[in-house]
Design an enzyme around this catalytic site. Structure first.
Site, PDB file in Angstrom:
ATOM      1  N   SER A 126     141.345 -40.700  90.427  1.00  0.00           N
ATOM      2  CA  SER A 126     140.108 -40.594  89.671  1.00  0.00           C
ATOM      3  C   SER A 126     139.068 -41.599  90.141  1.00  0.00           C
ATOM      4  CB  SER A 126     140.388 -40.828  88.176  1.00  0.00           C
ATOM      5  OG  SER A 126     140.910 -42.132  87.969  1.00  0.00           O
ATOM      6  N   HIS A 147     141.413 -33.397  91.380  1.00  0.00           N
ATOM      7  CA  HIS A 147     141.328 -34.298  90.229  1.00  0.00           C
ATOM      8  C   HIS A 147     141.323 -33.524  88.921  1.00  0.00           C
ATOM      9  CE1 HIS A 147     138.933 -37.435  87.740  1.00  0.00           C
ATOM     10  NE2 HIS A 147     140.224 -37.568  87.561  1.00  0.00           N
ATOM     11  N   GLU A 159     138.068 -31.326  89.623  1.00  0.00           N
ATOM     12  CA  GLU A 159     137.139 -31.708  90.690  1.00  0.00           C
ATOM     13  C   GLU A 159     137.848 -31.572  92.035  1.00  0.00           C
ATOM     14  OE1 GLU A 159     134.194 -35.049  88.724  1.00  0.00           O
ATOM     15  OE2 GLU A 159     136.172 -35.714  89.380  1.00  0.00           O
ATOM     16  N   ASN A 197     133.165 -39.345  86.354  1.00  0.00           N
ATOM     17  CA  ASN A 197     133.234 -40.780  86.087  1.00  0.00           C
ATOM     18  C   ASN A 197     131.975 -41.517  86.526  1.00  0.00           C
ATOM     19  OD1 ASN A 197     135.689 -41.083  84.750  1.00  0.00           O
ATOM     20  ND2 ASN A 197     136.842 -41.035  86.649  1.00  0.00           N
TER      21      ASN A 197
END
Length: 511
Positions: A126, A147, A159, A197
């Site tokens: 991540s 991900h 992702e 993120n």
């Protein structure tokens, strides 16, 4: 143009690391029809994970979400193994091990000597650069990010992250495979934080800043973000759930990776919580106290005020039209007026505007209207149960009371914040959109991918770019400019993509 196919269900999928994420990914792959081999360096961990996943399948069958035969067949496809050599026949190896560059490089370097030439490596990292992981491999083109989000069986987003050396065919195969597994994949380039993120940082950062400046307390800010912004959880309760050790580490990782860009500046308040060991729910204390007997603080509501004798609505903004509907439903009298500015309403002597990133005091000084009151952005003014507001310093108390009375008469719980620029929902949405626009501008993803990632990866009520387009890109641009002027910081610099689209009269989703 040929369409890349997903891995055939006859292909073996290997999952290395059988914690919550690894087990979740294994469950998804087995449910999709693959034989899944699970490996962990902890004794018996893989076997325990298989037993746990089989129990999950059994519970799904009990709930009628799977047939008993399908649940048993999926469980039978899970195979615990004990050494890397057992993964020789894998077509895809997904690692969900510790977030350590060295550990991931070592794992995939060892696997290169074991698996076939066509085997794909899908890292579930991540935060670590896919490019950096691949740098240790003889064939880095076979590696891409895969991900998932926790819990993997329930969260739709995946992702697909391409490093500098990733073969496009590998990324496309993973994209098609994730879709075949019932997920919604989005392509991303390997940059710090990928999409989610990275883009999510302002959701925490803006409320942390408001808290630090005494704008409001945690419970009030959380309530505004939920009840006006439409987010499932407010930023403080969400950080408490994630864990401050984890959330702060991600923020610092992104900040460091972007060479200390002020946009990602970590919060000293959160640093203090981490230093104290107050990680949130898992430690019993965070922004809130979760220990037995502790009382959860409530959002602060403005004291009930009388309905103002004079209510005049102006314009055709979403806020004005919603006020009209809500007042009509409650049999509250109002009239429509015409003004030469963008005011939403007048309540007694109060003049109410939607925040544009200036403080109410600054806006009063600029306009010469001392009784200026600002309201915050809402996801849907017709449905919102709460609204944040602020008033200029020169606004008399009875005048503020009239504005509060109007909003309460329309059915809102009113949270009065200190006179800080942008209030909370508006400045947060503007910054989320700004970061997403920068990601698009830098080729990390496209606009549709950015919005899908934030809706599906962190359950935002609307993609930030779509929200900015709906609110009006020029308005979002003004909010950011005014925030930047107030603070005098590079943190609020406007994305080149937003500036270009405003100049061209286009939205963020126009091509």
């Amino acid at each position: 143009m040929s369409v890349t196919e997903a891995l055939k269900t006859s292909s073996v999928v290997a999952v290395v690391g059988t914690g919550a994420m690894g087990a979740g990914i294994a469950q998804v792959a087995a449910a999709a029809g693959h034989v899944v081999k699970l490996l962990d360096n902890r004794p018996e961990a893989a076997a325990k994970a298989v037993a746990g996943i089989r129990a999950q399948f059994a519970r799904l069958a009990e709930k009628g979400k799977l047939t008993l035969d399908a649940a048993q067949a999926a469980g039978a496809r899970l195979l615990p193994v004990e050494q890397l050599a057992d993964l020789a026949d894998a077509a895809l190896v997904v690692e969900a091990i510790v977030e350590s560059l060295e550990a991931k490089q070592t794992l995939y370097r060892d696997l290169e000597a074991i698996v076939g030439a066509d085997c794909i490596f899908g890292t579930n990292t991540s935060s670590i650069s896919v490019t950096a992981i691949g740098a240790a491999l003889k064939r880095p083109e076979r590696l891409a990010g895969l991900h998932f989000f926790n819990p993997a069986p329930l969260m739709a987003l995946v992702e697909i992250v391409s490093g500098l050396a990733t073969d496009k065919a590998v990324a496309d195969t993973l994209f098609a495979t994730a879709a075949a597994w019932g997920k919604t994949p989005v392509h991303a380039r390997s940059t710090p934080g990928f999409i989610v993120n990275r883009v999510a940082r302002p959701y925490y950062a803006e409320s942390l800043r408001i808290l630090n400046e005494g704008g409001a307390d945690c419970a009030t800010l959380d309530a505004v973000m939920r009840e006006a912004g439409g987010f499932r959880m407010g930023p403080f309760e969400l950080m408490d759930m994630i864990g401050h050790d984890v959330n702060f580490a991600v923020t610092r990782s992104v900040w460091n990776a972007f060479f200390n860009d002020q946009r990602f500046l970590p919060s000293l308040i959160q640093q203090e919580l981490v230093d104290a060991g107050f990680y949130g729910r898992k430690s019993g204390r965070g922004f809130y106290d979760y220990r037995e007997g502790a009382e959860r603080p409530l959002a602060k509501n403005a004291v009930a005020q009388s309905v103002p004798g004079r209510i005049v609505l102006h314009g055709e903004s979403a806020a004005a039209l919603a006020l009209a509907d809500r007042l009509h439903e409650r049999n509250i009298a109002y009239t429509w007026g015409e003004a030469d500015d963008d005011r939403i309403a007048e309540a007694g002597e109060a003049v109410i505007y939607l925040t544009d990133g200036r403080t109410a005091t600054r806006r009063a000084a600029d306009s010469g209207i001392a009784n200026t009151v600002l309201i915050d952005l809402a996801l849907d003014y017709t449905q919102a149960s709460r609204l944040a507001m602020s008033a200029a310093q020169g606004c008399f108390a009875p005048t503020v009371g009239a504005a509060i009375g109007l909003l309460q008469a329309a059915g809102f719980s009113v949270s009065r914040l200190a006179d800080l620029p942008g209030l909370v929902v508006m400045r947060t949405v503007a910054m989320l959109a700004n970061e997403a626009a920068d990601a698009v501008n830098q080729g990390v993803c496209d606009a549709a991918g950015a919005d899908a990632a934030m809706r599906l990866g962190v359950n935002y009520p609307r993609g930030p770019l779509a929200w900015a387009d709906l609110a009006g890109l020029p308005a979002i641009c003004r909010v950011l400019a005014n925030l930047g002027q107030f603070y005098g910081e590079d943190r609020y610099r406007i994305s080149p993509l937003i500036q270009q689209r405003v100049s061209a009269g286009k939205t963020l989703h126009d091509r």
